[in-house]
Design a protein around this motif. Sequence first.
Motif, short mmCIF file in Angstrom:
data_model
loop_
_atom_site.label_atom_id
_atom_site.label_comp_id
_atom_site.label_asym_id
_atom_site.label_seq_id
_atom_site.Cartn_x
_atom_site.Cartn_y
_atom_site.Cartn_z
N GLY A 61 0.67 -1.23 -0.21
CA GLY A 61 0.07 -0.08 0.17
C GLY A 61 0.88 1.29 -0.05
O GLY A 61 0.47 2.28 -0.77
N GLY A 62 1.93 1.15 0.58
CA GLY A 62 2.75 2.49 0.68
C GLY A 62 3.25 3.20 -0.56
O GLY A 62 2.95 4.09 -0.77
N PRO A 63 3.93 2.24 -1.14
CA PRO A 63 4.50 2.58 -2.54
C PRO A 63 3.29 3.01 -3.67
O PRO A 63 3.42 3.87 -4.34
N LEU A 64 2.39 2.14 -3.54
CA LEU A 64 1.12 2.42 -4.45
C LEU A 64 0.48 3.94 -4.19
O LEU A 64 0.03 4.64 -5.13
N MET A 65 0.33 3.96 -2.85
CA MET A 65 -0.36 5.40 -2.51
C MET A 65 0.69 6.65 -2.71
O MET A 65 0.27 7.55 -3.31
N SER A 66 2.00 6.44 -2.66
CA SER A 66 2.88 7.58 -2.86
C SER A 66 2.95 7.58 -4.32
O SER A 66 3.04 9.01 -4.58
N LEU A 289 -3.20 11.62 1.00
CA LEU A 289 -2.25 12.07 1.90
C LEU A 289 -2.18 11.11 3.30
O LEU A 289 -1.49 10.72 3.88
N VAL A 290 -3.74 11.00 3.78
CA VAL A 290 -4.00 10.48 5.22
C VAL A 290 -3.60 8.82 5.07
O VAL A 290 -2.97 8.36 5.90
N TRP A 291 -3.94 8.32 3.70
CA TRP A 291 -3.81 6.54 3.68
C TRP A 291 -2.52 6.68 3.39
O TRP A 291 -1.86 5.39 3.62
N CYS A 292 -1.64 7.17 2.90
CA CYS A 292 -0.34 7.34 2.33
C CYS A 292 0.38 7.32 3.77
O CYS A 292 1.27 6.16 3.95
N SER A 293 0.09 8.03 4.87
CA SER A 293 0.92 8.14 6.05
C SER A 293 0.51 6.76 6.80
O SER A 293 1.32 6.29 7.57
N ILE A 294 -0.78 6.37 6.60
CA ILE A 294 -1.43 5.13 7.38
C ILE A 294 -0.45 4.12 6.73
O ILE A 294 0.10 3.04 7.62
N PHE A 295 -0.36 3.69 5.40
CA PHE A 295 0.15 2.44 4.99
C PHE A 295 1.81 2.37 5.30
O PHE A 295 2.51 1.37 5.60
N TRP A 296 2.39 3.70 5.25
CA TRP A 296 3.79 3.72 5.62
C TRP A 296 4.10 3.48 7.06
O TRP A 296 5.15 2.85 7.20
N GLN A 297 3.10 3.86 7.80
CA GLN A 297 3.41 3.60 9.19
C GLN A 297 3.27 1.95 9.55
O GLN A 297 4.09 1.62 10.31
N PHE A 298 2.33 1.39 8.85
CA PHE A 298 2.34 -0.06 8.77
C PHE A 298 3.76 -0.71 8.61
O PHE A 298 3.98 -1.71 9.06
N PHE A 299 4.22 -0.09 7.34
CA PHE A 299 5.48 -0.72 6.82
C PHE A 299 6.52 -0.59 7.92
O PHE A 299 7.20 -1.69 8.33
N PHE A 300 6.90 0.64 8.68
CA PHE A 300 7.83 0.70 9.48
C PHE A 300 7.55 -0.01 10.68
O PHE A 300 8.53 -0.84 11.40
N LEU A 301 6.36 0.11 11.45
CA LEU A 301 5.98 -1.02 12.70
C LEU A 301 6.40 -2.25 12.26
O LEU A 301 6.88 -3.06 13.08
#
Length: 385
Positions: A61-66, A289-301
């Motif tokens: 999700g992170g790369p796709l939203m970015s 923007l919001v979903w981008c930040s959420i998906f990337w937080q999933f990635f790092f956590l």
Amino acid sequence: MDVEKAKQDLENQTRGKTMSIESGGVVEPTRDMTGGNSNKSRLMVFLIGLNVLLSALGNTGGPLMSRLYFHKGGKREWLSSFLETAGFPILIVPMYLSYQNRRRTDPTARFFLSTPKLFLACVVLGILTGVDDYLYAYGLSFLPASTSALLISTQLGFTAFFAFLVVRQRFTSFSLNAVALLTVGAVVLGLHASSDRPSGESNADYYKGFFLTLGCAALYGLILPLIELTYKKANQEITYSLVVEMQLVMGAFATLFCAIGMIFAKDFQAIPDEARNFGLGEVRYYVVLVWCSIFWQFFFLGAVGVIFCVHTLLAGILIAGFIPITEVLSVICFNEKFGSDKAIALVLSLWGLASYSYGDYFETNQKKKEAALRAKILEECSRNN
């Protein structure tokens, strides 16, 4: 006395009171696998499953939203990098729940668990993550998401190299083979830039994105072993609550680093105008923007959680392992080209992933057999004495 000392060492290794470096150099939080602690074992299985799920969501999700942000008219690299860690306040919720749980048994329990030394280490890791976020966002602004995903797969090779330097994870024939295959895959993409370059983009911009993304992969390949080294050098009990707290600190300072970049680039002033001209509309701009930040937080956590529950290598393997899913979704969502060059690079990446995974599986089994043999020998020695 030697037999007793050996028995004690083996028991400590089994009970998992500390984090140790095994013969292969992989730092793992060892766990009690005895019947009396079956609940802890089940909890660990749950945590592993949870963090793998978070990694799956974040890695795809992170790369796709970015990429969606750039694809529909977004042009602010610092804003995109800011979003990769801006979701860190979400972590306050599980931290608060953990704190309330600790308070039931210990009224003097602190909300923050980190020592000053560990906090400082997380600050440094956070700033490095901020730099890595910017390299990724800047590179992605020039590249298709499918190409970026293939280049990010080289992170596994960089992880193997830096794990050897930082936590003494030794190279094997399997890891060397994986590094070679991933390198060849990146070279194949680089030699076929003309067939992959987005319309209206120059060769210079494509190669700029190409090398920025490789730099991002290299830096994150260094960050993962450094996180594992931080666990080892913490000199305090590493719990999952502490891992979440560490990610909160890292995310906060990575976000601060990118926010400073946004100030100098005047990104905050540009957001309203960019939202009005966004391809999906103003409201959906902010949703992206919001979903981008959420998906990337999933990635790092998910990444730091997998390192805590298992080891660095699995985190790297998961990042590479979700490449095919990202590839397919990129082609479907953005109508990106998927020529023979990408197909070859993808096959080489998956081959490298398979080689690395099998090598890790083989070494893990060998260590289990050696531990079982040592335990049997110690038991026989104890009986003879």
